[in-house]
Design a protein around this motif. Structure first.
Motif, PDB file in Angstrom:
ATOM      1  N   GLY A   1       0.810  -1.211   0.000  1.00  0.00           N
ATOM      2  CA  GLY A   1       0.000   0.000   0.000  1.00  0.00           C
ATOM      3  C   GLY A   1       0.840   1.255   0.000  1.00  0.00           C
ATOM      4  N   VAL A   2       1.954   1.214   0.738  1.00  0.00           N
ATOM      5  CA  VAL A   2       2.866   2.365   0.761  1.00  0.00           C
ATOM      6  C   VAL A   2       3.408   2.631  -0.637  1.00  0.00           C
ATOM      7  CG1 VAL A   2       5.062   3.222   1.648  1.00  0.00           C
ATOM      8  CG2 VAL A   2       3.476   2.029   3.177  1.00  0.00           C
ATOM      9  N   ALA A   3       3.742   1.559  -1.366  1.00  0.00           N
ATOM     10  CA  ALA A   3       4.237   1.715  -2.733  1.00  0.00           C
ATOM     11  C   ALA A   3       3.184   2.377  -3.617  1.00  0.00           C
ATOM     12  CB  ALA A   3       4.628   0.352  -3.304  1.00  0.00           C
ATOM     13  N   SER A   4       1.923   1.999  -3.423  1.00  0.00           N
ATOM     14  CA  SER A   4       0.844   2.610  -4.205  1.00  0.00           C
ATOM     15  C   SER A   4       0.722   4.103  -3.904  1.00  0.00           C
ATOM     16  CB  SER A   4      -0.485   1.903  -3.910  1.00  0.00           C
ATOM     17  OG  SER A   4      -1.528   2.453  -4.680  1.00  0.00           O
ATOM     18  N   ILE A   5       0.900   4.471  -2.646  1.00  0.00           N
ATOM     19  CA  ILE A   5       0.846   5.892  -2.268  1.00  0.00           C
ATOM     20  C   ILE A   5       2.001   6.652  -2.919  1.00  0.00           C
ATOM     21  CG2 ILE A   5       1.075   7.501  -0.341  1.00  0.00           C
ATOM     22  CD1 ILE A   5      -0.384   5.454   1.399  1.00  0.00           C
ATOM     23  N   ILE A   6       3.178   6.039  -2.932  1.00  0.00           N
ATOM     24  CA  ILE A   6       4.344   6.677  -3.568  1.00  0.00           C
ATOM     25  C   ILE A   6       4.077   6.894  -5.061  1.00  0.00           C
ATOM     26  CG2 ILE A   6       6.755   6.339  -4.218  1.00  0.00           C
ATOM     27  CD1 ILE A   6       7.136   4.905  -1.536  1.00  0.00           C
ATOM     28  N   ILE A   7       3.468   5.894  -5.704  1.00  0.00           N
ATOM     29  CA  ILE A   7       3.124   6.034  -7.127  1.00  0.00           C
ATOM     30  C   ILE A   7       2.167   7.204  -7.329  1.00  0.00           C
ATOM     31  CG2 ILE A   7       1.935   4.930  -9.066  1.00  0.00           C
ATOM     32  CD1 ILE A   7       2.975   2.238  -7.950  1.00  0.00           C
ATOM     33  N   GLY A   8       1.190   7.328  -6.445  1.00  0.00           N
ATOM     34  CA  GLY A   8       0.241   8.442  -6.530  1.00  0.00           C
ATOM     35  C   GLY A   8       0.925   9.786  -6.392  1.00  0.00           C
ATOM     36  N   LEU A   9       1.890   9.885  -5.484  1.00  0.00           N
ATOM     37  CA  LEU A   9       2.612  11.145  -5.297  1.00  0.00           C
ATOM     38  C   LEU A   9       3.469  11.481  -6.520  1.00  0.00           C
ATOM     39  CD1 LEU A   9       3.717  10.755  -1.559  1.00  0.00           C
ATOM     40  CD2 LEU A   9       1.872  12.180  -2.474  1.00  0.00           C
ATOM     41  N   ILE A  10       4.083  10.453  -7.118  1.00  0.00           N
ATOM     42  CA  ILE A  10       4.874  10.670  -8.338  1.00  0.00           C
ATOM     43  C   ILE A  10       3.984  11.237  -9.443  1.00  0.00           C
ATOM     44  CG2 ILE A  10       6.112   9.508 -10.211  1.00  0.00           C
ATOM     45  CD1 ILE A  10       7.188   7.549  -8.084  1.00  0.00           C
ATOM     46  N   LEU A  11       2.799  10.657  -9.593  1.00  0.00           N
ATOM     47  CA  LEU A  11       1.874  11.128 -10.624  1.00  0.00           C
ATOM     48  C   LEU A  11       1.383  12.536 -10.324  1.00  0.00           C
ATOM     49  CD1 LEU A  11      -0.264   7.910 -11.253  1.00  0.00           C
ATOM     50  CD2 LEU A  11       1.570   8.838 -12.654  1.00  0.00           C
ATOM     51  N   ALA A  12       1.135  12.837  -9.054  1.00  0.00           N
ATOM     52  CA  ALA A  12       0.647  14.168  -8.683  1.00  0.00           C
ATOM     53  C   ALA A  12       1.686  15.240  -9.013  1.00  0.00           C
ATOM     54  CB  ALA A  12       0.293  14.205  -7.195  1.00  0.00           C
ATOM     55  N   ILE A  13       2.957  14.959  -8.709  1.00  0.00           N
ATOM     56  CA  ILE A  13       4.026  15.917  -9.000  1.00  0.00           C
ATOM     57  C   ILE A  13       4.169  16.108 -10.511  1.00  0.00           C
ATOM     58  CG2 ILE A  13       6.518  16.299  -8.860  1.00  0.00           C
ATOM     59  CD1 ILE A  13       6.434  14.801  -6.164  1.00  0.00           C
ATOM     60  N   THR A  14       4.121  15.001 -11.262  1.00  0.00           N
ATOM     61  CA  THR A  14       4.215  15.088 -12.725  1.00  0.00           C
ATOM     62  C   THR A  14       3.069  15.911 -13.297  1.00  0.00           C
ATOM     63  OG1 THR A  14       5.269  12.907 -12.804  1.00  0.00           O
ATOM     64  CG2 THR A  14       4.329  13.743 -14.858  1.00  0.00           C
ATOM     65  N   ALA A  15       1.864  15.655 -12.801  1.00  0.00           N
ATOM     66  CA  ALA A  15       0.682  16.373 -13.287  1.00  0.00           C
ATOM     67  C   ALA A  15       0.772  17.861 -12.984  1.00  0.00           C
ATOM     68  CB  ALA A  15      -0.579  15.783 -12.663  1.00  0.00           C
ATOM     69  N   ALA A  16       1.250  18.202 -11.792  1.00  0.00           N
ATOM     70  CA  ALA A  16       1.356  19.615 -11.411  1.00  0.00           C
ATOM     71  C   ALA A  16       2.331  20.347 -12.322  1.00  0.00           C
ATOM     72  CB  ALA A  16       1.798  19.732  -9.955  1.00  0.00           C
ATOM     73  N   PHE A  17       3.464  19.717 -12.631  1.00  0.00           N
ATOM     74  CA  PHE A  17       4.455  20.341 -13.511  1.00  0.00           C
ATOM     75  C   PHE A  17       3.894  20.518 -14.917  1.00  0.00           C
ATOM     76  CE2 PHE A  17       8.129  20.259 -16.381  1.00  0.00           C
ATOM     77  CZ  PHE A  17       8.909  21.254 -15.822  1.00  0.00           C
ATOM     78  N   LEU A  18       3.226  19.480 -15.442  1.00  0.00           N
ATOM     79  CA  LEU A  18       2.636  19.574 -16.780  1.00  0.00           C
ATOM     80  C   LEU A  18       1.556  20.650 -16.831  1.00  0.00           C
ATOM     81  CD1 LEU A  18       2.236  15.903 -18.053  1.00  0.00           C
ATOM     82  CD2 LEU A  18       3.681  17.698 -19.007  1.00  0.00           C
ATOM     83  N   ALA A  19       0.726  20.705 -15.802  1.00  0.00           N
ATOM     84  CA  ALA A  19      -0.350  21.701 -15.771  1.00  0.00           C
ATOM     85  C   ALA A  19       0.220  23.113 -15.767  1.00  0.00           C
ATOM     86  CB  ALA A  19      -1.244  21.487 -14.540  1.00  0.00           C
ATOM     87  N   TYR A  20       1.293  23.318 -15.008  1.00  0.00           N
ATOM     88  CA  TYR A  20       1.925  24.649 -14.953  1.00  0.00           C
ATOM     89  C   TYR A  20       2.460  25.056 -16.318  1.00  0.00           C
ATOM     90  CZ  TYR A  20       5.065  28.420 -13.635  1.00  0.00           C
ATOM     91  OH  TYR A  20       5.709  29.625 -13.563  1.00  0.00           O
ATOM     92  N   GLU A  21       3.152  24.136 -16.991  1.00  0.00           N
ATOM     93  CA  GLU A  21       3.698  24.443 -18.305  1.00  0.00           C
ATOM     94  C   GLU A  21       2.592  24.656 -19.333  1.00  0.00           C
ATOM     95  OE1 GLU A  21       6.861  25.099 -19.132  1.00  0.00           O
ATOM     96  OE2 GLU A  21       7.162  24.984 -16.977  1.00  0.00           O
ATOM     97  N   ALA A  22       1.531  23.844 -19.263  1.00  0.00           N
ATOM     98  CA  ALA A  22       0.439  23.948 -20.231  1.00  0.00           C
ATOM     99  C   ALA A  22      -0.300  25.272 -20.082  1.00  0.00           C
ATOM    100  CB  ALA A  22      -0.531  22.771 -20.068  1.00  0.00           C
ATOM    101  N   GLN A  23      -0.551  25.701 -18.842  1.00  0.00           N
ATOM    102  CA  GLN A  23      -1.282  26.959 -18.657  1.00  0.00           C
ATOM    103  C   GLN A  23      -0.459  28.135 -19.134  1.00  0.00           C
ATOM    104  OE1 GLN A  23      -0.690  29.665 -16.390  1.00  0.00           O
ATOM    105  NE2 GLN A  23       1.260  28.800 -15.673  1.00  0.00           N
TER     106      GLN A  23
END
Length: 337
Positions: free
Chosen positions: A192-214
């Motif tokens: 479960g901890v690994a799944s949470i880490i995966i979620g955090l990796i995706l959240a950081i990636t999404a935030a960076f992409l959203a910033y560049e896209a806007q």
């Protein structure tokens, strides 16, 4: 050529993620691993994202019309922003949810060898897609670092796929570690901890992409050195005595609008000014093929500043004072930017 390269990267990622997602779902069903299910969701989101990028490329390629006189290039930036939202909302959200549930209610992983096989194959497939995206990215990176090259890039397709695949590789490493440690230490909670880490990796990636896209979506200018070169081209044209203002904006990766307010010598005739404008436009487009439109305005510095002040939300008294403080016509002849 660049558009074909972008599509090649997307097609490679689309095929790879489709195969990976199917194998991960099968492994998650057989093993009951939360990390594996998070990875399956991740690959599904990536597959959908590639389809959206292809759709965005198709929409952006439509010609200009009466309703969109500058073309539809901004459509691509919009769909990249949608991709970032999906990565965050679906990929990161579901991964965090499954991870938290597994931490709260840990269950041993069954048929763990299936997880190792599928994760190993996924690493190979994702690695191949990553190499394709990385090679295309390197062609446009120049001498800049990764972050600088991404920030400067006006074509988000390749770096979006590259970031997705980089996040996927990190997610696979986290999933592999979670499965191994949960079995080796007999601590199912680590899955479960690994799944949470995966979620955090995706959240950081999404935030960076959203910033560049806007930033792209709201209208980015050309790079500073490119703007300086355009100023130089305009300043070197015979008869130009000053550059009042220059504005640039990307309406797409290869669609740039440039507006120039130039002051010409009083000795030039109307025909001379017209020829000079045509020469400037031709030289700019030769140096920068991505420039689709160039608008040149012939105006003295005093007239330009007067017009600029008139656009400001000022009172009549303040506007009169600013006009009185504006430089004289004689002063404008002494400058050349």
């Amino acid at each position: 050529m660049a558009a074909r390269a972008s599509k090649t990267v997307i097609y490679a990622a689309l095929l790879g993620n489709t195969l990976i997602a199917l194998s991960k779902y099968g492994a998650a069903w057989l093993t009951g691993s939360a990390a594996m299910l998070s990875e399956a969701v991740h690959s599904t989101v990536d597959t959908g994202n590639q389809a959206l990028l292809l759709y965005g490329l198709k929409r952006a390629a439509r010609p200009a019309d009466a309703e969109h006189p500058f073309g539809h290039g901004l459509q691509l930036y919009f769909w990249v922003f949608v991709v970032a939202v999906l990565i965050f909302g679906i990929g990161a959200g579901l991964s965090l949810y499954h991870g938290i549930e597994k931490v709260r209610h840990p269950q041993p992983i069954e048929n763990v060898y299936v997880s190792y096989i599928v994760l190993g194959l996924a690493i190979v497939f994702e690695g191949c897609v990553w190499v394709v995206a990385f090679r295309e990215f390197r062609r446009s990176q120049g001498n800049f670092g990764w972050v600088s090259a991404i920030r400067r890039s006006k074509d988000p397709v390749v770096f979006t796929v590259l970031l997705e695949d980089s996040a996927a590789m990190l997610g696979l490493a986290a999933a592999m570690a979670g499965v191994f440690l949960s079995q080796a230490l007999d601590l199912p909670v680590l899955d479960g901890v690994a799944s949470i880490i995966i979620g955090l990796i995706l959240a950081i990636t999404a935030a960076f992409l959203a910033y560049e896209a806007q930033s792209l979506l709201t209208g980015e200018a050309m790079a500073p050195e490119e703007r300086a070169e355009i100023r130089r081209i305009a300043a070197l044209e015979p008869g130009v005595v000053g550059i009042n203002e220059m504005l640039t904006m990307h309406f797409g990766p290869r669609e740039v609008l440039i507006t120039l307010s130039l002051e010409f010598s009083e000795q030039l005739s109307a025909i001379d000014v017209q020829n000079a404008v045509s020469s400037i436009e031709r030289r700019i487009r030769t140096a920068h093929p991505e420039v689709s439109r160039v608008f040149v305005e012939s105006q003295s510095l005093l007239a330009h500043r007067t017009a600029a002040l008139a656009r400001l939300p000022q009172t009549a008294d303040a506007r009169s004072q600013n006009l009185a403080e504006a430089p004289s016509e004689t002063a404008t002849k002494q400058r050349l930017q």
